[in-house]
Each structure stands twice: as C-alpha cells, then as structure tokens.
Design a protein around this motif. Structure first.
Motif, short mmCIF file in Angstrom:
data_model
loop_
_atom_site.label_atom_id
_atom_site.label_comp_id
_atom_site.label_asym_id
_atom_site.label_seq_id
_atom_site.Cartn_x
_atom_site.Cartn_y
_atom_site.Cartn_z
N VAL A 38 15.40 43.75 7.19
CA VAL A 38 14.72 43.44 6.07
C VAL A 38 13.65 44.58 5.45
O VAL A 38 13.13 44.73 4.17
N TYR A 95 10.95 39.33 -2.94
CA TYR A 95 11.63 39.53 -1.82
C TYR A 95 12.57 38.98 -1.88
O TYR A 95 12.61 37.54 -1.78
N ARG A 96 14.24 39.49 -2.58
CA ARG A 96 15.37 38.87 -2.11
C ARG A 96 16.05 39.02 -1.26
O ARG A 96 16.72 39.97 -0.73
N PRO A 97 16.71 37.67 -0.10
CA PRO A 97 17.20 37.75 1.42
C PRO A 97 18.30 38.51 0.61
O PRO A 97 19.05 39.06 1.59
N SER A 98 19.62 38.00 -0.12
CA SER A 98 20.41 39.01 -0.58
C SER A 98 21.04 39.77 -1.58
O SER A 98 22.11 40.44 -1.57
N LYS A 100 18.90 43.62 -2.03
CA LYS A 100 17.72 43.92 -2.17
C LYS A 100 17.15 45.25 -2.98
O LYS A 100 16.45 45.60 -3.62
N ASP A 103 14.46 43.27 -5.87
CA ASP A 103 12.78 43.07 -4.72
C ASP A 103 12.01 43.66 -6.05
O ASP A 103 12.81 45.10 -6.46
N ASN A 128 11.15 35.46 -1.51
CA ASN A 128 10.38 34.77 -0.81
C ASN A 128 8.91 35.92 -1.51
O ASN A 128 9.31 36.86 -1.56
N GLU A 145 8.54 30.13 0.61
CA GLU A 145 9.77 31.06 0.17
C GLU A 145 10.54 29.90 -0.70
O GLU A 145 9.99 28.42 -0.52
#
Length: 148
Positions: A38, A95-98, A100, A103, A128, A145
């Motif tokens: 992360v 922050y974009r989990p899918s 980076k 971001d 996030n 989120e």
C-alpha cells in the motif's frame, strides 16, 4: 516402442512440473500481475499509527467533522463551519487501491469552508481519502473509503 508404467509416471511428473514452472514464470514476468504494498514505507507508517489514532480521536471531539459530496465540478470536502478557515492547514491524500499511478496529494488552501478536488483528477470507482489537518495547534485526521 512400448512405454511401461514407470516411464509413464516419470513423464507425468515432468509434464506437471513443466506446467507449474510455466505459470510461476508467467506470473513473475507479467506486469499485469504485479502487486505492490500500500505504501513504500510500510514499516515507518506502522510506527506512526498511534499518532493517527490520536488525531482521529481529536476529530471525534469536534462539534462536526469533515463531510464530502460529489458535484458536477468534482469532489467537495467541507470543513466544520465553526472553525476559522485561515487557521486550517494540512494535506489531502487520495489513494486508488486499483492503480497507484493516479494517487495524489494536495495541500489544503481554503477561501471558504470547502475544498474542491477537480473532476478531471478523479476516476470513477473506489478511493481512500485521508485528510490530515491542523487547527490551533491541534492535529486532526479524517479517513474514509468513498466510491466516486
């Protein structure tokens, strides 16, 4: 040539091992299957976790907390109305989990109680959001989120 059962078992093992090695090599060389942590400084962030908990507790003690809403211009983050906007400072992390690569981090600069993040910077989907801000020497943290 006649293949007996011993030769068949050896060929089956060789075939199975080749099959497994093919997928191991494919997963390690294909960028599509590359997953990162992360954050780059994961252990440093873990050590700062207690300060984040304290900041979240400070935010709960406020009369009202940060709110957000989606508009046609973008994401509007609203700070509490009872606070003086000239004394609010800090950063907003999205922050974009899918992915980076999308971001980003933005400094808080307010003229009224709202901070606008333009629609062109945000892709539809899950984000996030983390707002780390200070007011009158106290630190606050808002984490959520959201689905944009």
């Amino acid at each position: 040539m006649k293949i007996n059962w011993g030769t068949g078992i050896v060929l089956a093992f060789i075939g199975f091992i080749s099959f497994i090695m093919f997928f191991v090599i494919r997963m390690n060389t294909n960028d599509k299957y590359d997953h990162d942590l992360v954050t780059e400084d994961y252990y440093k962030a873990e050590l700062e976790y207690q300060t984040d908990i304290n900041k979240e507790e400070n935010a709960k003690d406020l009369a009202s907390n940060i709110t957000w809403k989606r508009t046609s211009e973008g994401l509007v983050i609203s700070f509490p109305k009872e606070l003086n906007v000239e004394q609010i400072e800090g950063k907003v992390f999205l922050y974009r989990p899918s992915n980076k690569q999308v971001d980003f981090e933005s400094s808080i600069s307010l003229s009224n109680h709202n901070l606008l993040i333009p629609d062109k910077r945000l892709l539809d989907g899950r984000w996030n959001i983390k707002v780390d801000w200070q007011y009158n020497g106290n630190s606050y943290l808002y984490k959520k989120e959201i689905v944009y």
